[in-house]
Design a protein around this motif. Structure first.
Motif, mmCIF file in Angstrom:
data_model
loop_
_atom_site.group_PDB
_atom_site.id
_atom_site.type_symbol
_atom_site.label_atom_id
_atom_site.label_comp_id
_atom_site.label_asym_id
_atom_site.label_seq_id
_atom_site.Cartn_x
_atom_site.Cartn_y
_atom_site.Cartn_z
ATOM 1 N N UNK A 143 -101.979 -30.649 37.603
ATOM 2 C CA UNK A 143 -101.562 -31.589 36.555
ATOM 3 C C UNK A 143 -100.394 -31.030 35.746
ATOM 4 N N UNK A 144 -100.453 -29.731 35.403
ATOM 5 C CA UNK A 144 -99.370 -29.107 34.660
ATOM 6 C C UNK A 144 -98.086 -29.089 35.483
ATOM 7 N N UNK A 145 -98.204 -28.804 36.782
ATOM 8 C CA UNK A 145 -97.026 -28.815 37.653
ATOM 9 C C UNK A 145 -96.425 -30.215 37.732
ATOM 10 N N UNK A 146 -97.293 -31.229 37.808
ATOM 11 C CA UNK A 146 -96.804 -32.606 37.818
ATOM 12 C C UNK A 146 -96.097 -32.937 36.514
ATOM 13 N N UNK A 147 -96.646 -32.427 35.384
ATOM 14 C CA UNK A 147 -96.000 -32.641 34.089
ATOM 15 C C UNK A 147 -94.617 -32.022 34.035
ATOM 16 N N UNK A 148 -94.464 -30.811 34.562
ATOM 17 C CA UNK A 148 -93.154 -30.163 34.583
ATOM 18 C C UNK A 148 -92.173 -30.941 35.449
ATOM 19 N N UNK A 149 -92.681 -31.468 36.567
ATOM 20 C CA UNK A 149 -91.825 -32.291 37.420
ATOM 21 C C UNK A 149 -91.350 -33.551 36.711
#
Length: 220
Positions: A100-106
């Motif tokens: 989820x955090x990686x998706x947020x950064x994307x």
């Protein structure tokens, strides 16, 4: 002074994005509500600073509304609602915190690329604030779709609305009547959502939205 105003505006808008990530990371409801209150406080500071730099006194009213309703009244009301509903305090997610955090950064990277290109001819302060605002909006939407608990989805919706307010103030503000009507619309929506949560709790003995899917005969 212009450079200082520019830097402080970006610091506050960037801080709002950072606090959005903090909300995305939380796995307990009380901690999530506390971080949301911080989110609304940073929004109020950002709007107040925009009011000062733009010489737009009506934006101080927007900042006061954000501080009073979003940073104080709504988090306190949600705290009490959780106690009354006896809601499970841990937040269940559709996917893990890491993805989820990686998706947020994307989504933040996407917001920067898209918004800075689309607004290439706009005022530098406005275009970068709009990029931050789109980031906040998309992270709020991500929170809504990756959380199973209805209360956390409500917080995601309200953080999404904070991104809209940041965008409106960064783009040289909006008419006062619109700001007040938006504030009352959010308040009414919050009341309706509160009633909705109580009805879910009474009917399904839970506020996990999967209970609704099971009631319809759907399983994940």
């Amino acid at each position: 002074m212009h450079s200082l105003g520019f830097d402080i505006a970006h610091l506050l808008a960037g801080s709002l994005v950072l606090v959005s990530f903090m909300m995305l990371y939380q796995d307990r409801l009380y901690a999530l509500l506390n971080v949301y209150a911080l989110h609304a406080t940073v929004l109020a500071l950002s709007v107040a600073w925009q009011a000062y730099t733009q010489d737009a006194p009506h934006l101080y009213i927007t900042a006061a509304i954000a501080l009073l309703f979003k940073a104080l009244i709504i988090p306190i009301a949600l705290h009490r609602m959780i106690k009354q509903l006896g809601v499970h305090r841990e937040i269940e997610t559709v996917v893990g915190i890491g993805p989820t955090m990686l998706a947020g950064m994307g989504l933040v990277a996407l917001s920067m690329v898209v918004m800075l290109r689309v607004t290439a001819e706009a005022d530098p302060l406005a275009r970068e604030d709009l990029a931050f605002a789109l980031s906040v909006l998309l992270i709020g939407l991500l929170m809504m779709v990756t959380r199973r608990n209805a209360v956390s989805q409500v917080v995601g919706f309200m953080s999404l609305e904070n991104g809209l307010v940041l965008a409106a103030t960064g783009a040289k503000g909006m008419p006062l009547v619109v700001e007040i009507s938006v504030a009352f619309s959010v308040l009414i929506a919050f009341i309706v959502i509160g009633v909705f949560l109580f009805r879910i709790r009474e009917r399904f003995d839970s506020v996990d939205v999967q209970a609704l899917d099971r009631h319809r005969g759907e399983r994940r």
